[in-house]
Scaffold this motif. Structure first.
Motif, PDB file in Angstrom:
ATOM      1  N   TYR A  58     -11.225 -16.268  -8.718  1.00 39.27           N
ATOM      2  CA  TYR A  58     -10.916 -16.336 -10.151  1.00 39.27           C
ATOM      3  C   TYR A  58      -9.511 -15.796 -10.395  1.00 39.27           C
ATOM      4  CZ  TYR A  58     -11.964 -15.837 -15.215  1.00 39.27           C
ATOM      5  OH  TYR A  58     -11.987 -15.943 -16.587  1.00 39.27           O
TER       6      TYR A  58
ATOM      7  N   SER B 272     -17.096 -18.191 -11.913  1.00 36.41           N
ATOM      8  CA  SER B 272     -16.648 -17.675 -10.619  1.00 36.41           C
ATOM      9  C   SER B 272     -17.807 -17.053  -9.843  1.00 36.41           C
ATOM     10  CB  SER B 272     -15.545 -16.639 -10.866  1.00 36.41           C
ATOM     11  OG  SER B 272     -15.219 -15.974  -9.679  1.00 36.41           O
ATOM     12  N   GLN B 273     -18.657 -16.320 -10.556  1.00 36.18           N
ATOM     13  CA  GLN B 273     -19.819 -15.681  -9.918  1.00 36.18           C
ATOM     14  C   GLN B 273     -20.788 -16.743  -9.401  1.00 36.18           C
ATOM     15  OE1 GLN B 273     -21.269 -13.376 -13.220  1.00 36.18           O
ATOM     16  NE2 GLN B 273     -19.812 -11.717 -12.915  1.00 36.18           N
TER      17      GLN B 273
ATOM     18  N   THR C 254     -12.476 -16.710 -21.060  1.00 36.96           N
ATOM     19  CA  THR C 254     -12.263 -15.765 -19.958  1.00 36.96           C
ATOM     20  C   THR C 254     -13.594 -15.245 -19.438  1.00 36.96           C
ATOM     21  OG1 THR C 254     -10.408 -15.094 -21.346  1.00 36.96           O
ATOM     22  CG2 THR C 254     -10.658 -13.967 -19.283  1.00 36.96           C
ATOM     23  N   LYS C 255     -14.504 -14.950 -20.340  1.00 37.38           N
ATOM     24  CA  LYS C 255     -15.834 -14.502 -19.934  1.00 37.38           C
ATOM     25  C   LYS C 255     -16.594 -15.650 -19.268  1.00 37.38           C
ATOM     26  CE  LYS C 255     -16.890 -10.313 -20.792  1.00 37.38           C
ATOM     27  NZ  LYS C 255     -16.783  -9.426 -19.633  1.00 37.38           N
TER      28      LYS C 255
ATOM     29  N   GLN D 245     -15.522 -15.962 -15.787  1.00 39.66           N
ATOM     30  CA  GLN D 245     -16.107 -14.892 -14.973  1.00 39.66           C
ATOM     31  C   GLN D 245     -17.475 -15.333 -14.446  1.00 39.66           C
ATOM     32  OE1 GLN D 245     -16.883 -11.326 -17.270  1.00 39.66           O
ATOM     33  NE2 GLN D 245     -16.503  -9.990 -15.528  1.00 39.66           N
ATOM     34  N   ILE D 246     -18.260 -15.945 -15.328  1.00 40.01           N
ATOM     35  CA  ILE D 246     -19.595 -16.393 -14.928  1.00 40.01           C
ATOM     36  C   ILE D 246     -19.489 -17.580 -13.971  1.00 40.01           C
ATOM     37  CG2 ILE D 246     -21.765 -17.369 -15.793  1.00 40.01           C
ATOM     38  CD1 ILE D 246     -21.253 -15.735 -18.392  1.00 40.01           C
TER      39      ILE D 246
ATOM     40  N   LEU E 209      -6.918 -14.832 -13.162  1.00 41.16           N
ATOM     41  CA  LEU E 209      -6.799 -14.527 -14.592  1.00 41.16           C
ATOM     42  C   LEU E 209      -5.345 -14.281 -14.938  1.00 41.16           C
ATOM     43  CD1 LEU E 209      -9.684 -12.052 -14.957  1.00 41.16           C
ATOM     44  CD2 LEU E 209      -9.254 -13.882 -16.562  1.00 41.16           C
TER      45      LEU E 209
END
Lengths: 400, 438
Positions: free
Chosen positions: B154, B147-148, B140-141, B144-145, B156
């Motif tokens: 993103y 997606s950035q 999940t983290k 996040q990266i 979830l």
């Protein structure tokens, strides 16, 4: 200030406080492991919720090896070590509101290997921004309340929960007031004292803590102001190493804010009052500053909160604590540091295991402070003291 | 004992032969890989992430590709020196090694520009969105990266580890909302009938795969864990597809036939082993080392439970799950029925979704050892997988308390630096020698 000594005594020996409270009131004590614990429900049942803190003794972690891998978070292992070492024998129950799987492992192993009368695991959604998260939390709280009532053999009334929310909100408000003082020029309290007050809140009956805190806030003008120092904030996971803070401040800093799970994130924000007390507790969970395991949006909410605090408290820099094996924070910290730097807040990532090693601390911080001093408009005196080699001072006892 | 290039080879005690449908498995794997780079031209979507559950969600929009976070993961595991470059690329950006090593490899691919580029043709396939289930915060983290960095939306989806009614409802509501979200992001229309059909197939495929695993209780086992690690691959990203369901129907028929005719996986089975944890993906011989002592791996809740569905018995063991949603009492008529079927499929019947129910998982591991007639359990604790190892300590204690031989191996499952294959091989051989034969 004599009253500050009382907070220190509780933090130095939380077990004595809890045992005395238990004896004095004849009520039960529960341990909890995360800041998403619905303490108000526990308190409404006349049970004292106390935060289980980790051991500071690396050797004690060996006792957890049959249960937890040596490559899991040392803080969560240290919490279990405290239990195995019978430090928490007085606990009647343990509650874990989900925040990370390391601590979930500690909770699971706790009730597997340590006799305890009551245990409960609350699922707190990972995606708190989801429009459905609050309802899920409310349902979880309903089940928890029911389970607690069955264990006690007594219902927990709505009035009792609302009263507990008021008591907790009062304490949160007082802590906010305290940190407003830290936000001001020349805060008259050290970072160690601020941390002790914050930690004590998680170890004491909220009413008693609030009474002491009111005294502190009343006596503030009488305290002599300290000389100005570089204002820093500390960001990170659960952390209670006061010796680290003391040593950092001895180099000419003042820690004015703790964005930690055991720091300001613990008490930040109040639960709304009124109808739907469980919904109000859930609302606070959703709205409070999240930890990395509750913050997955491409523009992390957490970063905005940290920046807002850094600006509001006029922090000249930030120390980002990075605990080995605390994986969720490791993902964020690189981006967080970059984000803060872009917003003119220099930051230093400090790796540590159980507590921060003294030997490297001095050189690490010196370089960082020089960088801040160079860039800062204010030019405070920096005391380049040698870091003492005599171990923690007697006033700041680590936990064995 | 015969000798083959210095390595002992056990005498064959049973009949054995290769698996007939092996070729079909490889064909499906190639299809998955090729699809990533061709799907946009075909009008489909690319959904990137550790998207290994609830696949029918995107199937409702038509064909899609699911390249994980980096389509070259397998290739990197076969070329460790290249994977080290990925790790170093990530470390150069300041990331520590104390995060999931699979995700470190995925993030390394991202920063080296490998995640969206076909290594053969050089074609790019930027994902339409990142999709991630939160069963473990590491992917999940990572999402996040991703997606950035890729500037891609993103999605979830939070999956609680509890399966109470309100937790299932929580997932159902998220799935319903996700359908609207994907429609807006991709500008594609969702077809409820297609979704329901895909959901039914997803359920059936996982149920059939699980029943195939149950056939490995037979002595001699018709297939072993080494076979299973490859045979499960079409399930990872295509379990909702008709062709994949047909493949697993073919597989289970073949395995039943092998059971009936006592055709064994390897020809020998002096000792039956169970593997729990994460194996070192870059050491392709890991599951073969014990064969020198006539031992083979026949069970593993990771291999069974990641892609199979089981009913959890009262004693904590794995039993057969309903073959269809209808058998489980769910009629598939509407979109919401489909979402509820998916939520039930994973939260109630899929053990990997319960990974964080640590005590339950430990009991499953113990009962699997008993039900699959195991002589010894190998625990593989990866320093780079926090989600998996939280339960291994408890599991090992339970196995030990029942007097079942076991060993704990430590390594990193994707980072080959520091791995000593000779040490691991010797540990496995010594262990299998010490395990009593049946």
């Amino acid at each position: 200030m004599e009253v500050l000594q009382k907070f220190r005594e509780v933090v130095n020996n939380p077990h004595e406080y809890a045992r005395c409270w238990k004896e004095r009131t004849g009520n039960n004590v529960f341990g909890y492991l995360s800041s998403y614990t619905p303490e108000e429900i526990i308190y409404a049942a006349n049970i004292l919720p106390v935060r289980i803190l980790s051991s500071h003794n690396a050797r004690s972690l060996d006792a957890t090896l049959p249960y937890l891998s040596s490559t899991l978070c040392p803080y969560s292992r240290g919490c279990l070590a405290q239990g195995i070492g019978r430090k928490y024998e007085y606990l009647d129950g343990i509650v874990y509101a989900f925040e990370c799987h390391h601590m979930l492992a500690t909770y699971s192993s706790w009730h597997s290997c340590i006799p305890i009368s009551y245990k409960y695991n609350i699922y707190v959604p990972r995606i708190l921004e989801s429009p459905f998260a609050k309802d899920c939390i409310v349902k979880e709280l309903e089940y928890f309340k029911r389970s607690l009532e069955e264990w006690r053999g007594q219902t927990i009334s709505r009035e009792a929960i609302n009263e507990a929310i008021k008591i907790y909100n009062t304490n949160r408000r007082l802590l906010h007031d305290f940190y407003n003082i830290m936000r001001g020029d020349n805060p008259p309290f050290s970072g160690v004292e601020a941390l002790e007050i914050t930690l004590a809140s998680q170890l004491m009956d909220k009413k008693e803590h609030s009474e002491l805190l009111v005294q502190v806030l009343r006596e503030v003008p009488k305290v002599k102001h300290n000389e100005s120092a570089i204002r820093l904030m500390i960001i990170g996971p659960e952390f209670d190493d006061r010796e680290f803070v003391r040593l950092t401040e001895s180099l000419g800093c003042k820690i004015v804010f703790y964005d930690l799970d055991t720091g300001c994130r613990y008490f930040w924000g109040e639960a709304p009052l009124g109808e739907g007390e469980l919904y109000n507790i859930a609302t606070r969970f959703v709205e409070k500053p999240p930890s990395p395991t509750k913050d997955y949006s491409p523009k992390p909410r957490r970063f905005q909160h940290v920046l807002h605090i850094a600006k509001d408290f006029r922090c000249q820099g930030a120390i980002i604590l990075q605990r080995v094996h605390c994986d969720s924070y490791h993902y964020d910290n690189v981006s967080l540091k970059s984000f803060l730097m872009k917003n003119d807040i220099p930051s230093l990532i400090v790796d540590f295991w159980l507590t921060v090693s003294k030997t490297k601390l001095h050189s690490l911080l010196m370089g960082f402070l020089k960088e801040i001093q160079r860039d800062s408009e204010v030019n405070p005196k920096i005391f380049f003291n040698e870091v003492g080699n005599n171990g923690p001072s007697s006033s700041c006892k680590g936990r064995s | 004992m015969k000798f083959n290039n210095g390595k002992a080879k056990p005498r064959l005690e049973y009949e054995t032969k290769p698996i007939d449908c092996w070729g079909k498995m490889k064909e499906l794997r190639r299809k998955h890989f090729q699809r990533t780079w061709e799907i946009h031209e075909q009008g489909g979507i690319v959904a990137m992430g550790i998207y290994e559950a609830y696949l029918s969600l995107t199937a409702g929009f038509g064909s899609f590709a699911n390249p994980s976070y980096g389509p070259e993961f397998t290739w990197l595991m076969r070329n460790p020196e290249k994977s080290i470059e990925c790790f170093e690329a990530l470390e150069a950006r300041g990331f520590s090694s104390f995060i999931c090593s699979s995700m470190r490899l995925q993030l390394g691919q991202l920063f080296m520009g490998m995640s969206t580029k076909d290594p053969v043709t050089g074609k790019y396939a930027k994902p339409d969105f990142i999709i991630q289930w939160t069963s473990c915060h590491n992917p999940t983290k990572c999402g996040q990266i991703y997606s950035q960095e890729l500037n891609v939306p993103y999605l979830l989806l939070d999956e609680p580890y509890k399966d109470s009614e309100h937790c299932i409802n929580y997932v159902v509501f998220q799935l319903m909302e996700a359908i609207e979200w994907i429609g807006k992001v991709t500008q594609k229309e969702f077809n409820d009938e297609r979704f329901i059909e895909a959901t039914r197939r997803e359920w059936q495929t996982l149920a059939i795969y699980a029943r195939t695993c149950e056939l490995m209780k037979t002595i001699p086992t018709p297939i072993d864990l080494k076979h299973l690690w490859s045979l499960r691959l079409p399930l990872v990203t295509m379990r909702h597809e008709k062709e994949v369901l047909e493949f697993y129907q073919m597989l289970i028929d073949e395995v039943k036939d092998r059971v009936q005719n006592r055709i064994s996986a390897r020809g020998f089975e002096r000792k039956r082993l169970q593997f729990e944890g994460m194996n070192p993906f870059y050491d392709r011989k890991f599951f073969s080392y014990p064969e020198e002592n006539g031992a083979i791996f026949v069970a593993g809740t990771g291999a069974f439970g990641t892609f199979g569905i089981f009913s959890i018995r009262a004693d904590g063991g794995l039993g057969p799950a309903p073959l269809t949603p209808e058998e489980a009492g769910i009629q598939l008529r509407t979109r919401e029925d489909g979402c509820r079927a998916l939520a039930t499929l994973y939260m109630v019947y899929n053990p990997i979704s319960h990974m964080l129910r640590i005590i339950e998982r430990a009991q499953q591991i113990l009962k699997t050892a008993e039900d699959w007639h195991i002589d010894g359990v190998v625990f593989g604790e990866s320093s780079g997988c926090y989600g998996d190892k939280v339960g291994l300590g408890e599991a090992r204690r339970r196995v030990q308390s029942k007097g079942i031989a076991n060993i704990l191996l430590k390594y990193d499952h994707t980072d080959p630096r520091g791995y000593k294959n000779t040490l691991i091989r010797e540990q496995l051989l010594s262990f299998t020698e010490s395990v009593s034969s049946r």
